[in-house]
Design a protein around this motif. Structure first.
Motif, short mmCIF file in Angstrom:
data_model
loop_
_atom_site.label_atom_id
_atom_site.label_comp_id
_atom_site.label_asym_id
_atom_site.label_seq_id
_atom_site.Cartn_x
_atom_site.Cartn_y
_atom_site.Cartn_z
N LYS A 96 0.83 -1.20 0.00
CA LYS A 96 0.00 0.00 0.00
C LYS A 96 0.87 1.26 0.00
O LYS A 96 0.60 2.21 -0.73
N GLU A 97 1.91 1.26 0.84
CA GLU A 97 2.82 2.41 0.89
C GLU A 97 3.55 2.59 -0.43
O GLU A 97 3.75 3.72 -0.90
N LYS A 98 3.93 1.49 -1.05
CA LYS A 98 4.62 1.55 -2.34
C LYS A 98 3.70 2.11 -3.41
O LYS A 98 4.11 2.92 -4.25
N LEU A 99 2.43 1.71 -3.36
CA LEU A 99 1.45 2.20 -4.33
C LEU A 99 1.24 3.70 -4.17
O LEU A 99 1.17 4.44 -5.17
N GLU A 100 1.16 4.18 -2.93
CA GLU A 100 1.00 5.61 -2.67
C GLU A 100 2.20 6.39 -3.18
O GLU A 100 2.06 7.47 -3.77
N TRP A 101 3.39 5.84 -2.95
CA TRP A 101 4.62 6.51 -3.42
C TRP A 101 4.63 6.59 -4.94
O TRP A 101 5.00 7.61 -5.52
N GLN A 102 4.22 5.49 -5.59
CA GLN A 102 4.19 5.47 -7.05
C GLN A 102 3.18 6.48 -7.60
O GLN A 102 3.43 7.13 -8.61
N LYS A 103 2.04 6.62 -6.92
CA LYS A 103 1.04 7.60 -7.35
C LYS A 103 1.61 9.02 -7.28
O LYS A 103 1.43 9.82 -8.20
N LYS A 104 2.29 9.32 -6.16
CA LYS A 104 2.88 10.66 -6.01
C LYS A 104 3.96 10.89 -7.06
O LYS A 104 4.08 11.98 -7.62
N ARG A 105 4.75 9.85 -7.32
CA ARG A 105 5.82 9.98 -8.32
C ARG A 105 5.25 10.21 -9.71
O ARG A 105 5.77 11.02 -10.49
N ILE A 106 4.15 9.53 -10.02
CA ILE A 106 3.49 9.71 -11.31
C ILE A 106 2.99 11.14 -11.44
O ILE A 106 3.13 11.78 -12.49
N GLU A 107 2.40 11.68 -10.36
CA GLU A 107 1.92 13.06 -10.38
C GLU A 107 3.07 14.04 -10.61
O GLU A 107 2.94 15.01 -11.36
N GLU A 108 4.21 13.78 -9.96
CA GLU A 108 5.38 14.66 -10.15
C GLU A 108 5.88 14.60 -11.59
O GLU A 108 6.20 15.63 -12.19
N LEU A 109 5.95 13.39 -12.14
CA LEU A 109 6.43 13.23 -13.51
C LEU A 109 5.47 13.87 -14.51
O LEU A 109 5.91 14.46 -15.50
#
Length: 216
Positions: free
Chosen positions: A32-45
């Motif tokens: 779950k934490e990894k998924l949240e991090w990936q979502k934030k990273r996608i938003e940044e990209l």
């Protein structure tokens, strides 16, 4: 009949089963934490992608303007070469203009936060003459989104230079200008004193009247 003191072993899972269950729960939490991090990273990209697109769009527009100016001046030179070439310094001024425009093209894309600050200051000088932000952007060949997304850098550098310098000195290696702009925005929003000072300077005309949300 169950004797006094006996316990029903079915009510308590075996130690091995408990350990496996806890392990699965930890794994689920990690995912779950990894998924949240990936979502934030996608938003940044996605934000960086949009920023680069707007810069590319502005650069393309500027290239066309420069091309047209080059064509105009060199056509003018060709048509009036006989009469104009006799004037002292005419060709020299023509070539100076050519190299000035070429230099402007290659220096258009900002590379560092200080480049953003210089661009912001240039717009700040142009704005009183053009009266509108749209015309100021057009005069510099800039897209509005490009300026707005990094305006926090210029605002912080001018209004609170010590805070700007502190962020700049702690800038991680490889950090994009857009990511740095987000840190500047966070510094502004995190201090009522800084935020109020910037708003006052905008009202006084010493900063550009750019309004944006809390997130850049």
């Amino acid at each position: 009949m169950q004797k006094y003191g006996d316990r029903d072993s079915s009510s308590n899972p075996a130690p091995t089963a408990t350990a496996l269950l806890n392990k699965e729960r930890e794994k689920l939490t990690f995912l779950k934490e990894k998924l949240e991090w990936q979502k934030k990273r996608i938003e940044e990209l996605e934000g960086e992608r949009d920023f680069l697109r707007s810069q590319l769009s502005s650069l393309t527009s500027m290239k066309l303007d420069l091309f047209h100016e080059h064509c105009f001046y060199f056509t003018l030179s060709e048509i009036s070469s006989r009469s104009q070439s006799r004037r002292p310094g005419f060709k020299s001024r023509l070539w100076q203009h050519f190299f000035h425009l070429t230099f402007a093209l290659f220096s258009f894309l900002v590379q560092t936060p200080n480049d953003i600050v210089q661009r912001y200051k240039s717009l700040l000088k142009t704005f009183p003459k053009t009266k509108t932000m749209t015309k100021a952007f057009q005069k510099h060949g800039l897209d509005r989104n490009t300026v707005v997304s990094t305006s926090s850098v210029g605002e912080l550098a001018i209004a609170v230079p010590n805070v700007y310098q502190e962020l700049l000195s702690n800038r991680p290696s490889g950090e994009t200008v857009l990511a740095f702009a987000k840190r500047c925005e966070a510094a502004i929003q995190g201090s009522d004193e800084v935020k109020n000072k910037i708003e006052s300077m905008k009202a006084a005309g010493t900063l550009l009247p750019i309004q944006r949300g809390k997130s850049v």
